[in-house]
Design a protein around this motif. Sequence first.
Motif, PDB file in Angstrom:
ATOM      1  N   PHE A 308       0.970  -0.916  -0.232  1.00 45.48           N
ATOM      2  CA  PHE A 308       0.280  -0.040  -0.394  1.00 45.48           C
ATOM      3  C   PHE A 308       0.317   1.202   0.471  1.00 45.48           C
ATOM      4  O   PHE A 308       0.237   2.538  -0.314  1.00 45.48           O
ATOM      5  CB  PHE A 308      -1.160  -0.101   1.434  1.00 45.48           C
ATOM      6  N   GLU A 309       2.237   0.965   0.200  1.00 46.54           N
ATOM      7  CA  GLU A 309       2.891   2.776  -0.053  1.00 46.54           C
ATOM      8  C   GLU A 309       2.740   3.039  -1.278  1.00 46.54           C
ATOM      9  O   GLU A 309       3.233   4.333  -1.389  1.00 46.54           O
ATOM     10  CB  GLU A 309       3.916   2.215   0.739  1.00 46.54           C
ATOM     11  N   PRO A 310       2.949   2.365  -1.951  1.00 47.83           N
ATOM     12  CA  PRO A 310       3.207   2.794  -3.821  1.00 47.83           C
ATOM     13  C   PRO A 310       1.354   4.129  -3.549  1.00 47.83           C
ATOM     14  O   PRO A 310       1.592   4.339  -4.498  1.00 47.83           O
ATOM     15  CB  PRO A 310       3.097   1.983  -4.854  1.00 47.83           C
ATOM     16  N   TYR A 311       0.787   3.609  -3.519  1.00 49.72           N
ATOM     17  CA  TYR A 311      -0.409   4.181  -2.976  1.00 49.72           C
ATOM     18  C   TYR A 311      -0.412   5.484  -2.717  1.00 49.72           C
ATOM     19  O   TYR A 311      -0.626   6.455  -2.942  1.00 49.72           O
ATOM     20  CB  TYR A 311      -1.980   3.668  -2.630  1.00 49.72           C
ATOM     21  N   ARG A 312       0.180   5.598  -1.224  1.00 54.39           N
ATOM     22  CA  ARG A 312       0.304   6.885  -0.806  1.00 54.39           C
ATOM     23  C   ARG A 312       1.063   7.710  -1.761  1.00 54.39           C
ATOM     24  O   ARG A 312       1.146   9.118  -1.506  1.00 54.39           O
ATOM     25  CB  ARG A 312       0.882   6.344   0.636  1.00 54.39           C
ATOM     26  N   LYS A 313       2.447   7.262  -2.613  1.00 54.70           N
ATOM     27  CA  LYS A 313       2.835   7.743  -3.098  1.00 54.70           C
ATOM     28  C   LYS A 313       2.323   8.721  -4.233  1.00 54.70           C
ATOM     29  O   LYS A 313       3.364   9.716  -4.329  1.00 54.70           O
ATOM     30  CB  LYS A 313       4.371   6.744  -3.835  1.00 54.70           C
ATOM     31  N   ARG A 314       1.272   8.172  -4.838  1.00 56.80           N
ATOM     32  CA  ARG A 314       1.228   8.552  -5.909  1.00 56.80           C
ATOM     33  C   ARG A 314      -0.435   9.246  -5.268  1.00 56.80           C
ATOM     34  O   ARG A 314      -1.577   9.585  -6.485  1.00 56.80           O
ATOM     35  CB  ARG A 314       0.258   7.887  -7.362  1.00 56.80           C
ATOM     36  N   LEU A 315      -0.977   9.546  -4.158  1.00 53.76           N
ATOM     37  CA  LEU A 315      -1.879  10.539  -3.727  1.00 53.76           C
ATOM     38  C   LEU A 315      -2.118  11.814  -3.966  1.00 53.76           C
ATOM     39  O   LEU A 315      -1.288  12.957  -4.375  1.00 53.76           O
ATOM     40  CB  LEU A 315      -2.225  10.412  -2.149  1.00 53.76           C
TER      41      LEU A 315
END
Length: 512
Positions: A308-315
């Motif tokens: 889920f960290e990759p999702y935070r990077k493209r918020l």
Amino acid sequence: MDRQRKRYPKTNGNIFVLLYILIFGSGIYCGILLAEYSHVTFEKPEETMLRSRHLLSENPVIAEEKITPVGKPKPTIEKEILEIALPAKPKQQNRPEIVLDSDSIPFLNEGSVEYKDLPSSQPFQRNSLPLIYHTTKTMAGCLFIMDDTIRLLEWLAYHYTVLPLSHLMVAIDPNSQQTDRIIEILVAWDDKIEIKAYRNDSEWLDLPDDYGYSRNVRNAKTGKYMKWFQEKKSNIYFQQVHKRRQNYFCVHCMRYMKQKGMDWTIMTDSDEYIMFNYIHEKEENRSLYDTIRRGVTADDIDKERQIFEPYRKRLPSMMLKATIADFLQQEKPRLKCVKFPGLQFTSYESERQIVYKNVPEGVDVNPYHLVTLRHRKAGNRQGVFSKTMVDVSHGTFDDYSMESNFNIHNPNKLLCGLNGHSGSSQDYISAIFRLHHYRTGTWESFIERGQDRRANMTVSRFTERNIEPQLVDDDIRPWIAWFIEKVGQEEAKRLLFHPLSKAYALYQQTTS
């Protein structure tokens, strides 16, 4: 006398035939190649033709389109190589290839991309991220409230803008002293949000009197009612009544939103604000595994972080006016339930110029009436406290029951799973969303909760509830300009600014 002929050496005729065929055949082959590829423009590798994959601004996500000769099938989109163009790097070299593979990540679906080469800093450089589609997708909410008119005004305006909220069910506590005022506020929003409000329990609470409590109401041996339930006057009884009412309201609301055809539905209080969980690396403790009490191991939590960290990077930044529904619609999550940790804010004040920051010029609003602008200092980023939103499009109506409910922190065990003894916790680093929890709020909003049995509304209690601040977070501030732009200044005055001024004036006179 006959002229003597000049004699040549004899030559095998087969050699001339072979040479003729070879030269003639080569000419035909070259002609075919020229005709076949006459439409292709050859370029340097770094000047490869690119087409836009999304309708974006200066930082689009782009897909490299392989040049395909006419008459040959194009590769499918699943086989395209995706990359992100960063403004600071006009020529990206040795960029890792990222192949679209939605089945490898449970939160992904077609159309999503995992960006592995984004920069990370403190604060995270969100201006280098791509915009996402703006959709017409909306969300629903379930709100249980007592008094809290000051908090309700800001809560409605914020979530109408950021989610955006289109459907809302409200249950007013029977002990509330501000029921008429709450109804008045809700009616003002009826042209923007479809709201179903209950003034008292008899309109929706149809459980048997001795059913739905988290404690046993009868003695297991004698079958008689327990003392706390029979007397109906102890603190245990009132706490049990409140939890029972809150739990069944979650069930009732989720069933209603499912019937209305909604999907993502939030369950929060009026002092809680949902937003994107932007990265703040220096303030996030990666060695903190405070959600192990959920029954998972540190290795399990590390796996969650990798996913889920990759999702935070493209918020997307709030400045880009991309809603939470926009993000969920683009990512098309396969999750049925999303938990988000709470970041608890204190009531410690900030400098005046900072409080007024992000308020558009010429707008008649007092930012000291808005907790999202006034209170910026918070505790540590951790995941002990959490709330939930559920995709109610999943399952059947029978799946939403008191048997499947745990509490407001985990309203459906079938969709959300088990979550520890209290139902509340979510690892902060692996959370895509977070909850800004203004637990104390302003003094005026604090004393408005005068009938709340859980709190003694005194100055000492107000001071006691203020935790020592550990950090400053301003991520939420742009919402106010977004809200004004969305509804216009006159509507912003009608729905938020003027009612807030009247409410604050009322309580300031009461306490003066």
